[in-house]
Design a protein around this motif. Structure first.
Motif, PDB file in Angstrom:
ATOM      1  N   ALA A  31       0.854  -1.262   0.065  1.00  0.00           N
ATOM      2  CA  ALA A  31       0.041  -0.020  -0.119  1.00  0.00           C
ATOM      3  C   ALA A  31       1.103   1.282  -0.038  1.00  0.00           C
ATOM      4  O   ALA A  31       0.470   2.172  -0.702  1.00  0.00           O
ATOM      5  N   ALA A  32       2.060   1.125   0.656  1.00  0.00           N
ATOM      6  CA  ALA A  32       2.788   2.369   0.841  1.00  0.00           C
ATOM      7  C   ALA A  32       3.601   2.502  -0.528  1.00  0.00           C
ATOM      8  O   ALA A  32       3.895   3.713  -1.078  1.00  0.00           O
ATOM      9  N   ALA A  33       3.917   1.467  -1.239  1.00  0.00           N
ATOM     10  CA  ALA A  33       4.368   1.705  -2.873  1.00  0.00           C
ATOM     11  C   ALA A  33       3.601   2.292  -3.491  1.00  0.00           C
ATOM     12  O   ALA A  33       4.035   3.357  -4.382  1.00  0.00           O
ATOM     13  N   GLU A  34       2.540   1.736  -3.597  1.00  0.00           N
ATOM     14  CA  GLU A  34       1.235   2.579  -4.483  1.00  0.00           C
ATOM     15  C   GLU A  34       0.881   3.857  -4.077  1.00  0.00           C
ATOM     16  O   GLU A  34       0.923   4.847  -4.869  1.00  0.00           O
ATOM     17  N   GLU A  35       0.843   4.152  -2.757  1.00  0.00           N
ATOM     18  CA  GLU A  35       0.703   5.631  -2.199  1.00  0.00           C
ATOM     19  C   GLU A  35       1.856   6.448  -3.019  1.00  0.00           C
ATOM     20  O   GLU A  35       1.608   7.707  -2.945  1.00  0.00           O
ATOM     21  N   ALA A  36       3.128   6.073  -2.741  1.00  0.00           N
ATOM     22  CA  ALA A  36       4.281   6.616  -3.515  1.00  0.00           C
ATOM     23  C   ALA A  36       4.333   6.799  -5.009  1.00  0.00           C
ATOM     24  O   ALA A  36       5.192   7.450  -5.392  1.00  0.00           O
ATOM     25  N   GLY A  37       3.360   6.208  -5.503  1.00  0.00           N
ATOM     26  CA  GLY A  37       3.339   6.401  -7.089  1.00  0.00           C
ATOM     27  C   GLY A  37       3.992   5.083  -7.698  1.00  0.00           C
ATOM     28  O   GLY A  37       4.050   5.296  -8.952  1.00  0.00           O
ATOM     29  N   ILE A  38       4.302   4.246  -7.017  1.00  0.00           N
ATOM     30  CA  ILE A  38       5.108   2.913  -7.751  1.00  0.00           C
ATOM     31  C   ILE A  38       4.002   1.942  -7.916  1.00  0.00           C
ATOM     32  O   ILE A  38       3.381   1.381  -7.002  1.00  0.00           O
ATOM     33  N   GLU A  39       3.829   1.453  -9.264  1.00  0.00           N
ATOM     34  CA  GLU A  39       2.874   0.380  -9.462  1.00  0.00           C
ATOM     35  C   GLU A  39       3.266  -0.984  -9.011  1.00  0.00           C
ATOM     36  O   GLU A  39       4.595  -1.080  -8.764  1.00  0.00           O
ATOM     37  N   VAL A  40       2.255  -1.724  -8.680  1.00  0.00           N
ATOM     38  CA  VAL A  40       2.730  -3.136  -7.953  1.00  0.00           C
ATOM     39  C   VAL A  40       1.908  -3.868  -9.114  1.00  0.00           C
ATOM     40  O   VAL A  40       0.664  -4.126  -9.079  1.00  0.00           O
TER      41      VAL A  40
END
Length: 308
Positions: A63-72
């Motif tokens: 969730a933190a990665a997505e919030e930072a704009g990094i797609e998963v």
């Protein structure tokens, strides 16, 4: 939409693996690493713990990665119908790469309502060739057929999967004209041998079929996965990244088994799990903790901590 165009994985010499749980902000020769725009992770043995759960720490890291704009992106050998374990964690785009690159699936619909966005099917003539050649190279091999909608197997094929097959018949009959698999695209063929060493079986099968199909494995048993020529996790991930204008240098990948090797080689940064097969370790640029110790989350947390 079906896409049978193969994308050739870039090849490069892996960096010296970093110690487990260590991520570095420098690439080869001390050059700064390109900030990641996409995280690509395998599931079984990688993101998932051995009990098939996603730990709270890993959920928070995704969730933190997505919030930072990094797609998963989840990139797995699993069929789409086995993706419910992570369907709640796909976030905005909702896409996953399944079947070792044979399909891109939109998981937004929930269980039973997955939509195939891209299918890179295994042609029936190639599937029949592979069955014939592998059976000749390793007598005693038994087969199953995985489709977009449908799962079929030979009567002798062991109970390795979660569901009962839709049809029981010899593979040549299933794949022949008017066979049970005629209606929907084939994603992959599964080949199981009851006694052979898994890596030895993989080597023998690859030598037997040449470049007619792609053969890999993700199971600890002698279970091979046969896809169309040029179809792999890496080649389909490359197509998805090209659609987004993302270069391989901007991808961080995680994996643990031979079916992850091409993806680990292709990505700008890649990590083999602490529990990984030697082939995955050799292909990756770094190494992280085992899946049961949240190795994917360890690296994501470090990546996010390095951001300005």
């Amino acid at each position: 939409m079906r896409d049978n165009d193969a994308v050739t994985s870039a090849t490069r010499k892996p960096e010296t693996p970093a110690p487990p749980q260590l991520s570095t902000s420098l690439g080869q020769g001390g050059a700064p690493i390109v900030p990641p725009r996409l995280i690509a992770t395998d599931l079984d043995g990688t993101l998932l713990r051995d009990d098939k759960s996603v730990s709270p720490r890993t959920v928070a890291a995704l969730a933190a990665a997505e919030e930072a704009g990094i797609e998963v992106f989840f990139v797995t050998g699993r069929p789409a119908r086995w993706m419910d374990v992570v369907a709640d964690h796909v976030h905005g785009h909702g896409l996953a790469i399944c079947g070792n690159g044979a399909a891109v699936v939109d998981l937004h619909g929930g269980p039973g309502a997955h939509r195939f966005v891209k299918v890179r099917e295994l042609a029936r003539e190639h599937a029949l060739d592979a069955v014939r050649l592998v059976r000749a190279a390793a007598p005693g091999t038994v087969f199953a057929v995985e489709q977009t909608y449908g799962f079929h197997q030979e009567p002798e094929y062991p109970k390795l999967h979660m569901e009962a097959p839709d049809a029981l018949a010899p593979a040549e009959e299933l794949l022949g004209p008017g066979g049970a698999v005629a209606e929907h695209p084939i994603l992959k063929i599964l080949a199981h041998h009851p006694t052979l060493d898994p890596d030895g079986f993989l080597t023998a099968a690859r030598l037997a079929v040449g470049e007619r199909v792609t053969i890999t494995r993700s199971s600890p048993s002698a279970l091979l996965e046969i896809s169309g020529p040029g179809v792999s996790k890496a080649s389909t991930l490359a197509l998805c990244c090209a659609d987004r204008g993302i270069s391989h240098e901007e991808v961080v990948a995680f994996g643990d088994m031979p079916n992850d090797v091409e993806m680990l080689t292709w990505a700008g940064r890649s990590y083999a799990m602490g529990n990984a097969h030697p082939a995955a370790v050799a292909a990756a640029t770094g190494r992280t903790a085992p899946n049961n110790e949240d190795g994917v989350a360890v690296v994501i947390e470090r990546i996010l901590g390095e951001r300005p």
